[in-house]
Write a protein that holds these residues in place. Structure first.
Motif, PDB file in Angstrom:
ATOM      1  N   TYR A   2      26.686  37.928 -29.191  1.00 11.41           N
ATOM      2  CA  TYR A   2      25.954  36.709 -28.861  1.00 11.41           C
ATOM      3  C   TYR A   2      26.462  35.569 -29.737  1.00 11.41           C
ATOM      4  O   TYR A   2      26.806  35.766 -30.902  1.00 11.41           O
ATOM      5  N   LYS A   3      26.494  34.387 -29.163  1.00 10.28           N
ATOM      6  CA  LYS A   3      26.900  33.216 -29.923  1.00 10.28           C
ATOM      7  C   LYS A   3      25.755  32.821 -30.851  1.00 10.28           C
ATOM      8  O   LYS A   3      24.685  32.431 -30.401  1.00 10.28           O
ATOM      9  N   ARG A   4      25.979  32.944 -32.147  1.00  9.55           N
ATOM     10  CA  ARG A   4      24.932  32.676 -33.121  1.00  9.55           C
ATOM     11  C   ARG A   4      24.928  31.208 -33.520  1.00  9.55           C
ATOM     12  O   ARG A   4      25.972  30.620 -33.786  1.00  9.55           O
ATOM     13  N   GLN A   5      23.760  30.628 -33.571  1.00  7.21           N
ATOM     14  CA  GLN A   5      23.652  29.226 -33.956  1.00  7.21           C
ATOM     15  C   GLN A   5      24.078  29.005 -35.402  1.00  7.21           C
ATOM     16  O   GLN A   5      24.528  27.915 -35.778  1.00  7.21           O
ATOM     17  N   ASN A   7      26.656  30.097 -36.775  1.00  3.32           N
ATOM     18  CA  ASN A   7      28.108  29.906 -36.872  1.00  3.32           C
ATOM     19  C   ASN A   7      28.462  28.445 -37.102  1.00  3.32           C
ATOM     20  O   ASN A   7      29.200  28.102 -38.035  1.00  3.32           O
ATOM     21  N   LEU A 134      18.623  37.821 -34.495  1.00  2.00           N
ATOM     22  CA  LEU A 134      18.846  37.154 -33.208  1.00  2.00           C
ATOM     23  C   LEU A 134      17.620  36.360 -32.781  1.00  2.00           C
ATOM     24  O   LEU A 134      16.477  36.807 -32.952  1.00  2.00           O
ATOM     25  N   ASP A 137      16.663  31.762 -28.166  1.00  2.00           N
ATOM     26  CA  ASP A 137      17.608  30.892 -27.477  1.00  2.00           C
ATOM     27  C   ASP A 137      19.047  31.370 -27.623  1.00  2.00           C
ATOM     28  O   ASP A 137      19.944  30.797 -27.020  1.00  2.00           O
ATOM     29  N   GLU A 138      19.286  32.425 -28.393  1.00  5.83           N
ATOM     30  CA  GLU A 138      20.611  33.037 -28.461  1.00  5.83           C
ATOM     31  C   GLU A 138      20.771  34.153 -27.427  1.00  5.83           C
ATOM     32  O   GLU A 138      21.867  34.384 -26.924  1.00  5.83           O
ATOM     33  N   ARG A 385      14.435  22.154 -32.149  1.00  2.00           N
ATOM     34  CA  ARG A 385      15.859  22.056 -32.459  1.00  2.00           C
ATOM     35  C   ARG A 385      16.387  20.647 -32.204  1.00  2.00           C
ATOM     36  O   ARG A 385      17.397  20.237 -32.789  1.00  2.00           O
TER      37      ARG A 385
END
Length: 387
Positions: A2-5, A7, A134, A137-138, A385
């Motif tokens: 999963y694309k982690r915020q 990052n 996690l 929204d991820e 956010r």
């Protein structure tokens, strides 16, 4: 994956600061993130739990002098507490060489230990970022119940089935109790600490009653405080402090205590399926804790979280004091009926909240009263956010 915020948050911080400390419990994805960052630029990665990598850092300056201009990633940096003084000298030397930002990424799983070790040595040279498990929204709103049941540790969430997920969390708990916590120094019997952790799960979201916990464990109240401090330091338990600014009110002064990952709550209580959870008395506290962690993670950096409760019955589950100075009062209910109690309205008036929000199980964002909106969890996370 999963694309982690986190990052992009870490990359942005490295562009502005000489050093970034990434905090989070074990298995939350810190190393995966660090290796991804390493692919974006010239980097060197060392895991200080490996004896060979620790050996390299016995004379840190000799090694680090050769790496000027590269990002140095040090995993489990709390293993070498004496390293921070060397890092300060390295940062200052590199600044004189023209390398002002993006020098060190430090990963750790014991927050207070790291903060204490680095506060003096790296003051003004470091940014601290906490990496949560996690987030909704991820993974997507369609996985909300899975995320609530299994928790946000990636290996637990992505397991093939509920049993595999539960087995992973049981192994995680066992590893912490039998290996990780003893490695930090405290000599606490694993069986005692597990009972304490389980007692906290049963009382999820309740006020801390140290005397009752001490009696149940057969230890002193001071010892209970030490156990709690340890789990808070490891970012496995949250101690949510009461709002304290209404001097004229009789406020509850004890903190509320949450096991931070809902999946760990359910593992400690043996709740493997959603049906098990929905039929258990902890369901309300579990849902509240799950939503609170998501809300706090989504709030702008520097936000202070509290709860509010008076002896007269005024109560708010979560008060967020934003960096802008605005205050949000948030009530969490697992219901499709957008309705709050009189006690919530009294509390909103007491703390002079700028915005009141009911997080509910409905699908629509709707006004309920002046200054109060009912919102699904996903909607309020998106709003926070955007602040």
């Amino acid at each position: 994956m999963y694309k982690r915020q986190a990052n992009q948050i870490v990359l942005s911080a490295l562009e502005k600061q000489a050093a970034v400390v990434l905090l989070g419990p074990r298995q939350v994805g810190k190393t995966t993130l660090a290796l991804w960052v390493a692919e974006q630029q010239p980097s060197v990665y060392l895991d200080l739990e490996r004896s060979s990598d620790r050996q390299i850092m016995i004379e840190p300056d000799l090694y680090l002098d050769e790496l000027a201009g590269k990002l140095v990633i040090l995993d489990e940096v709390q293993q070498l507490p004496g390293l921070f003084k060397s890092l300060r000298g390295q940062i200052d030397t590199r600044r004189r060489q023209g390398f002002r930002t993006g020098q060190f990424l430090l990963l750790g799983s014991a927050s207070n230990v790291l903060l204490h070790q680095s506060a003096e040595s790296l003051a003004g040279r470091v940014r601290y970022i906490e990496m949560p498990p996690l987030l909704l929204d991820e993974v997507g709103t369609d996985r909300l119940n899975d995320l609530w049941l299994r928790g946000g540790f990636p290996d637990s969430f992505q397991a093939d089935n509920s049993k595999s997920s539960m087995d992973w969390r049981k192994d995680f708990l066992r590893t912490y109790l039998e290996r990780d916590i003893p490695a930090l120094g405290p000599r606490i019997p694993a069986t005692t600490l597990r009972r304490f952790w389980t007692m906290l799960a049963h009382a999820q979201g309740g006020l801390l009653n140290a005397a009752a916990l001490a009696e149940g464990l057969g230890v002193s109240g001071q010892t209970v405080g030490r156990y709690l401090d340890l789990l808070v330091d490891l970012m496995l338990v949250r101690r949510l402090q009461p709002w304290h600014e209404n001097v004229g009110k009789r406020l509850v002064k004890s903190p509320k205590v949450f096991v931070r990952d809902s999946g760990l709550v359910h593992a400690l209580l043996g709740l493997e399926t959603l049906e098990d959870l929905l039929g258990h008395p902890v369901v309300g506290g579990s849902w509240e804790g799950f939503c609170l962690e998501a809300l706090i993670a989504a709030a702008p950096a520097g936000t202070e979280p509290f709860f509010y409760r008076t002896s007269a019955g005024a109560e708010v589950d979560l008060v967020l004091r934003l960096p802008s100075g605005r205050t949000w009062a948030i009530e969490v209910k697992r219901t499709t009926t957008p309705k709050v109690s009189r006690g919530f309205h009294l509390a909103v008036a007491d703390i002079k909240a700028d915005q009141g929000v009911l997080v509910y199980a409905g699908e629509h964002d709707i006004p309920v009263a002046q200054g109060l909106r009912a919102m699904p969890l996903a909607s309020i996370l998106e709003t926070l956010r955007g602040l």
